[in-house]
Scaffold this motif. Structure first.
Motif, PDB file in Angstrom:
ATOM      1  N   ASP A  62       3.283   2.868   6.374  1.00 61.58           N
ATOM      2  CA  ASP A  62       2.546   1.648   6.046  1.00 61.58           C
ATOM      3  C   ASP A  62       3.241   0.389   6.547  1.00 61.58           C
ATOM      4  N   ASP A  63       4.579   0.395   6.602  1.00 60.16           N
ATOM      5  CA  ASP A  63       5.282  -0.801   7.080  1.00 60.16           C
ATOM      6  C   ASP A  63       4.957  -1.079   8.546  1.00 60.16           C
ATOM      7  N   TRP A 118       1.921  -0.298   9.979  1.00 57.48           N
ATOM      8  CA  TRP A 118       0.525  -0.742  10.008  1.00 57.48           C
ATOM      9  C   TRP A 118       0.374  -2.177   9.506  1.00 57.48           C
ATOM     10  N   ASP A 119       1.283  -2.636   8.654  1.00 60.30           N
ATOM     11  CA  ASP A 119       1.254  -4.039   8.206  1.00 60.30           C
ATOM     12  C   ASP A 119       1.451  -5.008   9.363  1.00 60.30           C
ATOM     13  N   ARG A 120       2.051  -4.558  10.447  1.00 64.29           N
ATOM     14  CA  ARG A 120       2.324  -5.411  11.612  1.00 64.29           C
ATOM     15  C   ARG A 120       1.207  -5.390  12.652  1.00 64.29           C
ATOM     16  N   ARG A 135      -7.084  -6.381   9.293  1.00 61.11           N
ATOM     17  CA  ARG A 135      -5.698  -6.250   8.847  1.00 61.11           C
ATOM     18  C   ARG A 135      -5.584  -5.040   7.938  1.00 61.11           C
ATOM     19  N   ASP A 181      -4.842  -2.703   4.875  1.00 64.41           N
ATOM     20  CA  ASP A 181      -4.894  -2.774   3.421  1.00 64.41           C
ATOM     21  C   ASP A 181      -4.032  -1.632   2.916  1.00 64.41           C
ATOM     22  N   SER A 182      -2.975  -1.941   2.222  1.00 66.20           N
ATOM     23  CA  SER A 182      -1.977  -0.928   1.860  1.00 66.20           C
ATOM     24  C   SER A 182      -2.444  -0.001   0.738  1.00 66.20           C
TER      25      SER A 182
END
Length: 176
Positions: free
Chosen positions: A78-79, A81-83, A105, A107-108
């Motif tokens: 997930d870290d 995909w946050d970028r 964007r 969504d975690s």
């Protein structure tokens, strides 16, 4: 002009009448942008009722790897995909009319990486149409994007997106 007695019939578009333009960014740097092919419209049964347009990313992924602008995509980090930001524009082939679907964007939410557009595509007091992208990654290969057009209830008072979901639009509803 139409002569008396003639009626004008509305003819729905087909998915094949459109080209999808995708921009894939990491940390604000464009890794790839270009047109992608529609691989089909699917319903994810019996697992869920999710309906989606599948956009093939195989050519894009080959170009990204050939350029050496990226090494591998983590399957479940997930870290990472946050970028990432994914921008999607639909272009009607007949007249080149563009429909910007938005910048998506991450969504975690646990599970599959999913991206949401920050703005509704359409809304009334009771309902809103929201877009969601799932990124289909297998063995660090970006295979496809799965675009769902979702109907949500605006009257429930629920803050979480998954609690307001009613259903996805069908292929016929999308084409109309």
């Amino acid at each position: 002009s139409m002569s008396r007695g003639q009626t004008h019939r509305l003819v729905p578009n087909k998915l094949d009448d459109f080209t999808f333009f995708v921009r894939f960014e990491e940390d604000g740097k464009v890794l790839w942008e270009g047109d992608v092919a529609v691989a089909g419209f699917h319903t994810n049964l019996p697992v869920s009722r999710r309906k989606f347009v599948e956009l093939s990313m195989s050519e894009a992924w080959s170009a990204i790897k050939d350029r050496g602008s990226f090494i591998e995509i983590p399957d479940d980090a997930d870290d990472y995909w946050d970028r990432v930001q994914i921008t999607l524009i639909v272009i009607r082939n007949e007249d080149q009319a563009m429909i910007p679907l938005g910048s998506f964007r991450f969504d975690s939410d646990p599970g599959d990486p999913s991206f949401h557009s920050s703005q509704a595509l359409y809304q009334t007091e009771q309902f809103e149409i929201l877009l969601e992208l799932f990124v289909n990654v297998d063995n660090s290969e970006l295979n496809s994007l799965e675009l769902s057009v979702e109907m949500h209830d605006r009257t429930s008072g629920a803050a979480a997106r998954h609690l307001t979901w009613l259903d996805d639009l069908t292929k016929e509803q999308l084409e109309f």
